[in-house]
Design a protein around this motif. Structure first.
Motif, mmCIF file in Angstrom:
data_model
loop_
_atom_site.group_PDB
_atom_site.id
_atom_site.type_symbol
_atom_site.label_atom_id
_atom_site.label_comp_id
_atom_site.label_asym_id
_atom_site.label_seq_id
_atom_site.Cartn_x
_atom_site.Cartn_y
_atom_site.Cartn_z
ATOM 1 N N ILE A 1 -2.738 -13.434 6.845
ATOM 2 C CA ILE A 1 -1.951 -13.152 5.635
ATOM 3 C C ILE A 1 -2.323 -14.146 4.531
ATOM 4 O O ILE A 1 -2.528 -13.768 3.379
ATOM 5 N N ALA A 2 -2.452 -15.418 4.912
ATOM 6 C CA ALA A 2 -2.825 -16.449 3.911
ATOM 7 C C ALA A 2 -4.217 -16.165 3.341
ATOM 8 O O ALA A 2 -4.441 -16.284 2.133
ATOM 9 N N ALA A 3 -5.143 -15.738 4.199
ATOM 10 C CA ALA A 3 -6.505 -15.416 3.732
ATOM 11 C C ALA A 3 -6.482 -14.214 2.787
ATOM 12 O O ALA A 3 -7.195 -14.180 1.780
ATOM 13 N N ALA A 4 -5.629 -13.246 3.080
ATOM 14 C CA ALA A 4 -5.507 -12.064 2.207
ATOM 15 C C ALA A 4 -4.968 -12.485 0.837
ATOM 16 O O ALA A 4 -5.421 -11.985 -0.195
ATOM 17 N N GLN A 5 -4.033 -13.440 0.847
ATOM 18 C CA GLN A 5 -3.503 -13.940 -0.437
ATOM 19 C C GLN A 5 -4.611 -14.648 -1.213
ATOM 20 O O GLN A 5 -4.805 -14.398 -2.394
ATOM 21 N N ARG A 6 -5.355 -15.508 -0.522
ATOM 22 C CA ARG A 6 -6.443 -16.231 -1.199
ATOM 23 C C ARG A 6 -7.490 -15.264 -1.757
ATOM 24 O O ARG A 6 -8.046 -15.468 -2.829
ATOM 25 N N ALA A 7 -7.724 -14.177 -1.032
ATOM 26 C CA ALA A 7 -8.749 -13.209 -1.454
ATOM 27 C C ALA A 7 -8.278 -12.373 -2.643
ATOM 28 O O ALA A 7 -9.081 -11.705 -3.291
ATOM 29 N N GLY A 8 -6.958 -12.409 -2.899
ATOM 30 C CA GLY A 8 -6.425 -11.663 -4.048
ATOM 31 C C GLY A 8 -6.020 -10.239 -3.727
ATOM 32 O O GLY A 8 -5.843 -9.413 -4.620
#
Ligand code: SF4
Length: 375
Positions: free
Chosen positions: A188-195
């Motif tokens: 989920i955090a990676a998805a947020q970072r990816a935009g």
């Protein structure tokens, strides 16, 4: 290229004012979709859900119970799966018939080799109005941390992550696996970072198993921008042993959260949205509810499903095997022939299972498994 303008379909004239007979605002709203297919209950076909694999790395008890999907379970052999090219061609035909959003599901879609390439192909599609087709995905998030950026770069718009608890033991019990909560949270955090945006988290609530996780999950996702949605446990498929007693009604979840954090209901984003929406009065964000058991939404259901091996299903709770698009795709049928098969399937659609769930005999039933046609 198949020219959508000449499709012989039943168009509802949006200019027509509601007849004096009190045609409901709902029907008027649903009929506002011109050039789009409508079913027998006047619902437009706007959303396509594609199951890209029937395999999964978890065994969630409400979807793929291990006692059924055990080591002897025979998954679809690779040649029987729609190829990425076949999926892309079918999707293009669906968009020419009015589909505006495509959701990739499974099983677990991140297990499908070349998933990024498929997203790239689909993100080139345009709606009848020339806008980009929205490409979404539902994943269990276990493999997401490593793939989020590539999915975003390939053109994925939004993502929904299934997470049924923060407590490792409860998560392990719901997913019947030794996967780790922290790997999903990292996804989920990676998805947020990816935009990727919006990011939604779906929590299926089962009374006596993970209902104690409702408040910890609500606390965790407040002020994060992630939209947490509580999903009523459903009698999907024919193998999860569903009983009404294990359903936690949506109302009960809202009442529980509201005791600590007041909530306000807000309008749906679009016709056919499955979740009802709420916002925290203190501005800490949005939550949602998918209440297919106690607050049914069949009257606005705009979803059609394409199974892993290319069959069409017009309801999550379907029993009959649908129209076989794979056969048509592999017979080199014309786009027109394939369109006609889709048109025929949708225009004759009368599904409203959730509305009649309690009227139809519970067993024996032979409902299609959710892991095969996608949630
Ligand atoms: S039960 Fe079937 S018709 Fe009703 S909302 Fe779900 S998928 Fe749509």
């Amino acid at each position: 290229m198949y020219d959508a303008k000449i499709i012989p379909i039943k168009l509802i004239d949006a200019r027509a004012t509601p007849r004096e007979s009190g045609e409901s605002a709902l029907i008027h709203r649903l009929s506002n979709f011109t050039g789009v297919l409508h079913d027998a209950l006047q619902r437009p076909m706007l959303d396509l859900r594609i199951s890209v694999t029937d395999r999964c790395n978890l065994r969630c008890t409400y979807c793929m119970p291990r006692e059924i999907f055990d080591k002897n379970h025979v998954f679809l052999p690779r040649p029987e799966l729609l190829s990425l090219e076949e999926i892309a061609r079918a999707a293009q035909i669906f968009t020419s018939l009015g589909v505006r959003k495509i959701r990739l599901t499974g099983g677990e879609p991140l297990l499908r080799r070349g998933i990024e390439k498929l997203v790239e192909k689909l993100s080139a599609l345009r709606t009848l109005n020339g806008e980009p087709v929205e490409i979404a995905m539902t994943t269990n998030g276990v493999l997401l941390a490593a793939k989020a950026q590539a999915l975003k770069d390939a053109g994925l718009s939004r993502i929904t992550v299934s997470l049924d608890g923060l407590d490792q033991a409860i998560f392990a019990r719901m997913s019947d696996s030794n996967a780790e909560v922290k790997s999903v949270l990292a996804g989920i955090a990676a998805a947020q970072r990816a935009g990727l945006s919006p990011i939604k988290v779906n929590m299926v609530v089962k009374r006596g198993v993970n209902d104690g996780e409702i408040m910890p999950m609500a606390e965790y996702f407040r002020n994060t921008g992630v939209i947490l949605r509580f999903v009523e446990y459903m009698d999907v498929g024919s193998s999860n042993g569903w009983v009404m007693d294990e359903v936690v009604p949506a109302r009960e979840v809202i009442d529980l959260i509201s005791t600590r954090y007041p909530l306000h209901p807000i309008d749906a984003n679009c016709t056919g949205e499955v979740a009802s929406r709420w916002v925290y009065a203190d501005g800490a964000g949005e939550i949602g509810q998918i209440a297919s058991v106690t607050q049914v939404f069949c009257h606005e259901c705009t979803r059609i499903r394409l199974s892993t091996d290319g069959k069409l299903y017009t309801c999550l709770f379907a029993e009959q095997s649908g129209t076989d698009l794979r056969a048509l795709l592999r017979q080199d049928s014309s786009d027109e022939t394939i369109s006609d098969a889709i048109i025929n399937s949708w225009q004759n659609r009368t599904d409203r299972y959730s509305e009649i769930r309690h009227e139809v005999p519970a067993f024996p039933r032979n409902k299609i498994e959710m892991s095969y046609i996608g949630g």
